[in-house]
Scaffold this active site. Structure first.
Site, mmCIF file in Angstrom:
data_model
loop_
_atom_site.group_PDB
_atom_site.id
_atom_site.type_symbol
_atom_site.label_atom_id
_atom_site.label_comp_id
_atom_site.label_asym_id
_atom_site.label_seq_id
_atom_site.Cartn_x
_atom_site.Cartn_y
_atom_site.Cartn_z
ATOM 1 N N HIS A 261 38.545 33.523 52.875
ATOM 2 C CA HIS A 261 38.513 34.976 53.143
ATOM 3 C C HIS A 261 37.265 35.584 52.495
ATOM 4 O O HIS A 261 36.523 36.354 53.110
ATOM 5 C CB HIS A 261 39.777 35.649 52.586
ATOM 6 C CG HIS A 261 39.673 37.140 52.443
ATOM 7 N ND1 HIS A 261 38.973 37.743 51.400
ATOM 8 C CD2 HIS A 261 40.150 38.154 53.193
ATOM 9 C CE1 HIS A 261 39.016 39.053 51.533
ATOM 10 N NE2 HIS A 261 39.736 39.331 52.616
ATOM 11 N N ASN A 262 37.024 35.231 51.238
ATOM 12 C CA ASN A 262 35.864 35.784 50.532
ATOM 13 C C ASN A 262 34.557 35.290 51.141
ATOM 14 O O ASN A 262 33.573 36.039 51.210
ATOM 15 C CB ASN A 262 35.921 35.441 49.045
ATOM 16 C CG ASN A 262 36.875 36.346 48.285
ATOM 17 O OD1 ASN A 262 37.765 36.954 48.870
ATOM 18 N ND2 ASN A 262 36.706 36.436 46.989
ATOM 19 N N GLU B 89 33.996 37.317 53.992
ATOM 20 C CA GLU B 89 33.578 38.634 53.454
ATOM 21 C C GLU B 89 32.064 38.628 53.168
ATOM 22 O O GLU B 89 31.349 39.582 53.506
ATOM 23 C CB GLU B 89 34.392 38.885 52.187
ATOM 24 C CG GLU B 89 34.050 40.114 51.372
ATOM 25 C CD GLU B 89 34.893 40.143 50.072
ATOM 26 O OE1 GLU B 89 36.130 40.030 50.156
ATOM 27 O OE2 GLU B 89 34.305 40.262 48.979
ATOM 28 N N SER C 10 43.852 40.107 47.823
ATOM 29 C CA SER C 10 42.618 40.804 48.188
ATOM 30 C C SER C 10 42.873 42.284 48.436
ATOM 31 O O SER C 10 43.939 42.664 48.918
ATOM 32 C CB SER C 10 42.007 40.198 49.455
ATOM 33 O OG SER C 10 40.813 40.899 49.784
ATOM 34 N N LYS D 115 42.275 32.301 50.302
ATOM 35 C CA LYS D 115 41.590 33.462 49.720
ATOM 36 C C LYS D 115 40.095 33.174 49.554
ATOM 37 O O LYS D 115 39.253 34.053 49.778
ATOM 38 C CB LYS D 115 42.212 33.812 48.360
ATOM 39 C CG LYS D 115 41.468 34.925 47.600
ATOM 40 C CD LYS D 115 41.567 36.267 48.288
ATOM 41 C CE LYS D 115 40.554 37.306 47.878
ATOM 42 N NZ LYS D 115 40.422 37.614 46.484
HETATM 43 N N1 LIG Z 1 38.101 42.987 40.768
HETATM 44 C C1 LIG Z 1 38.425 42.742 42.026
HETATM 45 O O1 LIG Z 1 38.132 43.520 42.959
HETATM 46 C C2 LIG Z 1 39.201 41.512 42.355
HETATM 47 C C3 LIG Z 1 39.474 40.563 41.390
HETATM 48 N N2 LIG Z 1 40.240 39.471 41.707
HETATM 49 C C4 LIG Z 1 40.563 38.474 40.686
HETATM 50 O O2 LIG Z 1 41.639 38.977 39.907
HETATM 51 C C5 LIG Z 1 41.514 38.537 38.538
HETATM 52 C C6 LIG Z 1 41.471 39.757 37.624
HETATM 53 O O3 LIG Z 1 40.334 40.519 37.986
HETATM 54 P P1 LIG Z 1 39.950 41.858 37.209
HETATM 55 O O4 LIG Z 1 41.117 42.755 37.167
HETATM 56 O O5 LIG Z 1 38.689 42.323 37.846
HETATM 57 O O6 LIG Z 1 39.737 41.385 35.718
HETATM 58 P P2 LIG Z 1 38.639 40.446 35.042
HETATM 59 O O7 LIG Z 1 38.330 39.298 35.939
HETATM 60 O O8 LIG Z 1 37.524 41.281 34.590
HETATM 61 O O9 LIG Z 1 39.455 39.874 33.792
HETATM 62 C C7 LIG Z 1 39.785 40.708 32.708
HETATM 63 C C8 LIG Z 1 41.157 40.364 32.212
HETATM 64 O O10 LIG Z 1 41.219 38.989 31.789
HETATM 65 C C9 LIG Z 1 41.752 38.954 30.463
HETATM 66 N N3 LIG Z 1 41.274 37.761 29.786
HETATM 67 C C10 LIG Z 1 40.016 37.280 29.754
HETATM 68 N N4 LIG Z 1 39.980 36.150 29.025
HETATM 69 C C11 LIG Z 1 41.225 35.914 28.566
HETATM 70 C C12 LIG Z 1 41.829 34.906 27.792
HETATM 71 N N5 LIG Z 1 41.107 33.865 27.321
HETATM 72 N N6 LIG Z 1 43.140 34.979 27.531
HETATM 73 C C13 LIG Z 1 43.872 36.002 28.018
HETATM 74 N N7 LIG Z 1 43.366 36.979 28.777
HETATM 75 C C14 LIG Z 1 42.061 36.945 29.038
HETATM 76 C C15 LIG Z 1 41.253 40.231 29.864
HETATM 77 O O11 LIG Z 1 41.975 40.524 28.691
HETATM 78 P P3 LIG Z 1 41.330 41.502 27.587
HETATM 79 O O12 LIG Z 1 41.589 42.892 28.067
HETATM 80 O O13 LIG Z 1 42.068 41.171 26.348
HETATM 81 O O14 LIG Z 1 39.867 41.184 27.506
HETATM 82 C C16 LIG Z 1 41.525 41.191 30.994
HETATM 83 O O15 LIG Z 1 42.879 41.525 31.090
HETATM 84 C C17 LIG Z 1 40.241 37.692 38.488
HETATM 85 O O16 LIG Z 1 40.573 36.347 38.641
HETATM 86 C C18 LIG Z 1 39.441 38.173 39.693
HETATM 87 O O17 LIG Z 1 38.580 37.198 40.202
HETATM 88 C C19 LIG Z 1 40.787 39.316 42.937
HETATM 89 C C20 LIG Z 1 40.557 40.237 43.918
HETATM 90 C C21 LIG Z 1 39.711 41.383 43.733
HETATM 91 O O1 LIG Z 2 38.088 38.860 45.808
HETATM 92 C C1 LIG Z 2 37.543 39.898 46.093
HETATM 93 C C2 LIG Z 2 37.916 40.663 47.295
HETATM 94 O O2 LIG Z 2 38.748 39.990 48.126
HETATM 95 C C3 LIG Z 2 36.420 40.379 45.241
HETATM 96 O O3 LIG Z 2 36.012 41.640 45.616
HETATM 97 C C4 LIG Z 2 35.356 39.354 45.296
HETATM 98 O O4 LIG Z 2 35.553 38.525 44.156
HETATM 99 C C5 LIG Z 2 33.958 39.845 45.192
HETATM 100 O O5 LIG Z 2 33.189 38.700 45.110
HETATM 101 P P1 LIG Z 2 31.703 38.692 44.620
HETATM 102 O O6 LIG Z 2 31.694 39.395 43.283
HETATM 103 O O7 LIG Z 2 31.341 37.257 44.544
HETATM 104 O O8 LIG Z 2 30.919 39.470 45.663
#
Ligand SMILES: NC(=O)C1=CN([C@@H]2O[C@H](COP(=O)(O)OP(=O)(O)OC[C@H]3O[C@@H](n4cnc5c(N)ncnc54)[C@H](OP(=O)(O)O)[C@@H]3O)[C@@H](O)[C@H]2O)C=CC1
Ligand SMILES: O=C(CO)[C@H](O)[C@H](O)COP(=O)(O)O
Length: 497
Positions: free
Chosen positions: A200-201, A204, A143, A197
Site C-alpha cells: 500500500h505504501n 502511495e 493507514s 500495508k
Molecule cells: N505517523 C503516521 O502517519 C503513521 C505511522 N505509522 C506507524 O505507526 C507507528 C507509530 O507512529 P507514530 O505515532 O508516528 O510514532 P513514532 O513512530 O514517532 O513513535 C513514537 C512512539 O514510539 C515510542 N517508543 C520509541 N522507542 C521506544 C522503545 N524503545 N520502547 C517503548 N516505546 C518506544 C515512543 O515513546 P516515547 O513517547 O516514550 O518516546 C512513542 O510513543 C510507527 O510504526 C509508524 O511507522 C503508520 C501509519 C501512519
Molecule cells: O504509513 C503511512 C501511511 O499509510 C505513512 O504516512 C508512511 O509511513 C509515510 O511514509 P514515508 O515517510 O516513507 O513517506
C-alpha cells in the site's frame, strides 16, 4: 459523552476489564486510542514516558473511558481476557522491546497487535516466536495518518484466523466505512497484514511521484503558478482521479507561507524523506521478480531529490533542450489540450502503478502461501487510507469480475481507459523530454505498457549476449530445450538439456 473512568495522576490504579489497550501514544497511538474510546470501548493506555499518557488523558479524557497506566505490568493487568494489546511504537528494535515486555506479562491465548509499519519478515519472525509461547501475534497495517487513526483508518490485520475472531470486531468498529462496509478485513497468516500495508505504501509512493510530475509539467511547461495548479488539481478531483492525495495536493499548493507571503510549496526544500516502506516494497519485488517500475522510480526519485551534494555539483549542466515552450515542443497542441493530456497521462500511469502493485501482492501471496484476495484489498483501501480513491472501487469491480485477473491493465474498463489515454500520454512524455522536465514515473509507466504489449522485446539479443560471454544458454521459439552456440568454435548450436 461518557465520563472518563481514569485520571493520569501518579497514584492512579488500573481498573481492569478493558477490552483493548494501546501502548505507544504518539500521533498514531493517541488518536487510535481516542477512536476506540469514542466508539464506546474502554481503552487502557500506556506510553514509555508517562507524560504522553498524562497529556492524552488531560486533553481528551472526556471523550470516553480511558484506563491510564504507568507500567507495562499495570497496563496488561488492566486488560480483559483474552488480553488485546495494540502496539503503536517505532518499527524495529522498539517494537521488539515492547513485545518482549508485554509477552512477559501475558498468558497463552492473549493477543499482541502490532499496528506500526513493521517489516513483514520481522512480523513473520515475531509471530512464529510468540506462537511457540501460545500468544497470538497480529501484524496489522494501519493507514490513514493522524486524521485516519482518529476518525477511521483502513486496517489490515494478519495473524491467525483465530486471533481475528478476538480482534476483528473491535478493529472493524473503529475502521473507516464505505458503502456500509468497514475498511478492515482479515488479510492472512503471519506477515500478510504488514506485507499488504507495505505494498500500500509503495503504491502511495508511486501515486505521489506521478502527482509531483503532473505538477512539475503544469509549472515547467504551461507556466502555471502554484495557485493555478491548485485549481487544476481541485478540478481533477471531481473526476476519475478523485482521491485523497489529489484533494490534499490542491490544499498544499494553495497554501501561502505566513512568513514570506510566497506559496508554501516554493519555500519547502525539494528533498523527499522516506522511512522505508517504499524501499522495502521494491526490495521484495526484486526478490520476487515482479516489475514494479512505478514504485521503484518513485523510491529512486526520492533518493535523487535527497542527493543534495550531487544536485548542487550537477546544477547547470547543459541539457540540449529541444524546446522551451509548449508551442515549440508541440506546435499543434494548445494549452487546454495539453492540460487534458497531463490528466490522461497521470491517469494511465496511475493505472500502471496500481496494476504493478497488485501483481506484487499476488506474487507475495503465492510466495508465502497467504491466499490474499486482491478484491478484498481494493475494498478496504476505498476509505481511511492514504491512497483512498474512487478508483479503488473500479479495481474492486475488476477483481470481482475476474479474481484471477493477470493484470489490471487487462480488465476491460482499465484497458479501454488506458487505450484512450495513450496518444496524450506519449505527447506528455515527448513535451517533457523536449523541455527537459524529468518525468521518470510517466515515462517508465509508458515503457512498461509498451513492453508488455510488444510483439518482440530486445530480450532475445540479451540472451544471445549472455550465451556468448557466459554460455548461459537460451531457449528457441521453434522447439523446446536450452541451447548454446559454440561462439568461440565453429558457431554450431548444441542442445544443453
Ligand atoms: N505517523 C503516521 O502517519 C503513521 C505511522 N505509522 C506507524 O505507526 C507507528 C507509530 O507512529 P507514530 O505515532 O508516528 O510514532 P513514532 O513512530 O514517532 O513513535 C513514537 C512512539 O514510539 C515510542 N517508543 C520509541 N522507542 C521506544 C522503545 N524503545 N520502547 C517503548 N516505546 C518506544 C515512543 O515513546 P516515547 O513517547 O516514550 O518516546 C512513542 O510513543 C510507527 O510504526 C509508524 O511507522 C503508520 C501509519 C501512519
Ligand atoms: O504509513 C503511512 C501511511 O499509510 C505513512 O504516512 C508512511 O509511513 C509515510 O511514509 P514515508 O515517510 O516513507 O513517506
Amino acid at each position: 459523552m461518557t465520563p472518563p473512568s481514569s485520571s493520569a495522576s501518579d497514584n492512579h490504579t488500573a481498573s481492569g476489564g478493558a477490552p483493548i489497550g494501546v501502548t505507544g501514544l504518539a500521533v498514531m497511538g493517541a488518536n487510535i486510542a481516542r477512536n476506540f474510546a469514542r466508539h464506546g470501548h474502554t481503552v487502557a493506555v500506556h506510553n514509555r514516558s508517562f507524560g504522553r499518557t498524562q497529556a492524552l488523558i488531560s486533553d481528551h479524557g472526556s471523550e470516553g473511558n480511558f484506563v491510564a497506566t504507568k507500567t507495562i505490568a499495570e497496563f496488561v493487568a488492566s486488560l480483559a481476557t483474552p488480553r488485546r494489546a495494540l502496539i503503536m511504537v517505532q518499527a524495529g528494535a522498539a517494537t521488539d522491546a515492547v513485545i518482549e515486555e508485554l509477552a512477559a506479562e501475558m498468558e497463552p491465548g492473549d493477543i499482541i497487535i502490532d499496528g506500526g509499519n513493521a517489516l513483514y519478515t520481522d512480523t513473520r519472525r515475531r509471530e512464529a516466536a510468540l506462537r511457540e509461547r501460545g500468544i497470538h501475534f497480529v501484524g496489522c497495517g494501519i493507514s490513514g495518518g493522524e486524521e485516519g487513526a482518529l476518525n477511521g483508518p483502513s486496517i489490515m490485520p494478519g495473524g491467525s484466523r483465530e486471533s481475528y475472531t478476538h480482534v476483528g470486531p473491535l478493529l472493524e468498529s473503529v475502521a473507516a466505512v464505505v458503502d456500509d462496509t468497514p475498511c478492515c478485513t482479515y488479510i492472512g497468516p503471519d506477515g500478510a497484514g504488514h506485507y499488504v500495508k507495505m505494498v500500500h505504501n509503495g503504491i502511495e509512493y508511486a501515486d505521489m511521484q506521478l502527482i509531483g510530475e503532473a505538477y512539475q509539467l503544469l509549472t515547467g511547461v504551461l507556466g502555471y503558478t502554484p495557485a493555478q495548479c491548485a485549481e487544476v488539481f481541485a478540478e481533477w478531483n471531481k473526476g476519475v482521479l478523485e482521491s485523497y492525495l489529489i484533494d490534499i495536493t490542491a490544499d498544499v499548493l494553495a497554501q501561502v507561507d505566513a512568513e514570506t507571503g510566497a506559496p508554501l510549496i516554493d519555500v519547502i526544500l525539494d528533498a523527499t524523506g522516506q522511512k522505508g516502506t517504499g524501499r522495502w516494497t521494491v526490495k521484495s519485488a526484486l526478490d520476487l521478480g515482479v516489475p514494479v517500475t512505478g514504485i521503484a522510480e518513485a523510491v529512486f526519485a526520492r533518493a535523487v531529490s535527497g542527493s543534495r551534494e550531487l544536485r548542487e555539483a550537477a546544477h547547470g549542466l547543459p541539457g540540449g533542450e529541444l524546446a522551451t515552450t509548449l508551442q515549440e515542443a508541440l506546435p499543434n497542441i494548445d494549452e487546454a489540450t495539453f492540460l487534458a493530456d497531463i490528466h490522461a497521462a497521470l491517469y494511465a500511469s496511475k493505472v500502471v502503478a496500481y496494476a504493478q502493485g497488485f501483481n506484487q501482492l499476488t506474487a507475495g501471496s503465492v510466495e508465502y502461501g497467504w491466499d490474499l484476495k486482491p478484491g478484498d484489498l481494493a475494498t478496504i483501501w476505498r476509505g481511511g487510507c492514504i491512497i483512498r480513491a474512487q478508483f479503488l472501487g473500479r479495481i474492486r469491480e475488476a477483481y470481482a469480475a475476474n479474481p484471477d485477473l493477470p493484470s489490471l491493465l487487462l480488465d476491460p474498463y482499465f484497458s479501454d481507459a488506458v487505450a484512450a489515454s495513450t496518444t496524450s500520454w506519449r505527447r506528455v512524455v515527448v513535451a517533457a523530454t523536449s523541455v527537459g522536465v524529468a518525468v521518470p514515473g510517466f515515462s517508465s509507466a509508458l515503457a512498461y505498457y509498451d513492453s508488455i504489449r510488444a510483439d518482440r522485446l530486445p530480450a532475445a539479443l540479451l540472451q544471445g549476449l549472455r550465451d556468448y560471454f557466459g554460455a548461459h544458454t537460451y531457449e528457441r521459439i521453434d522447439k523446446p530445450g536450452h541451447f548454446h552456440t559454440l561462439w568461440g568454435g565453429d558457431r554450431s548450436e548444441i542442445r544443453t538439456d
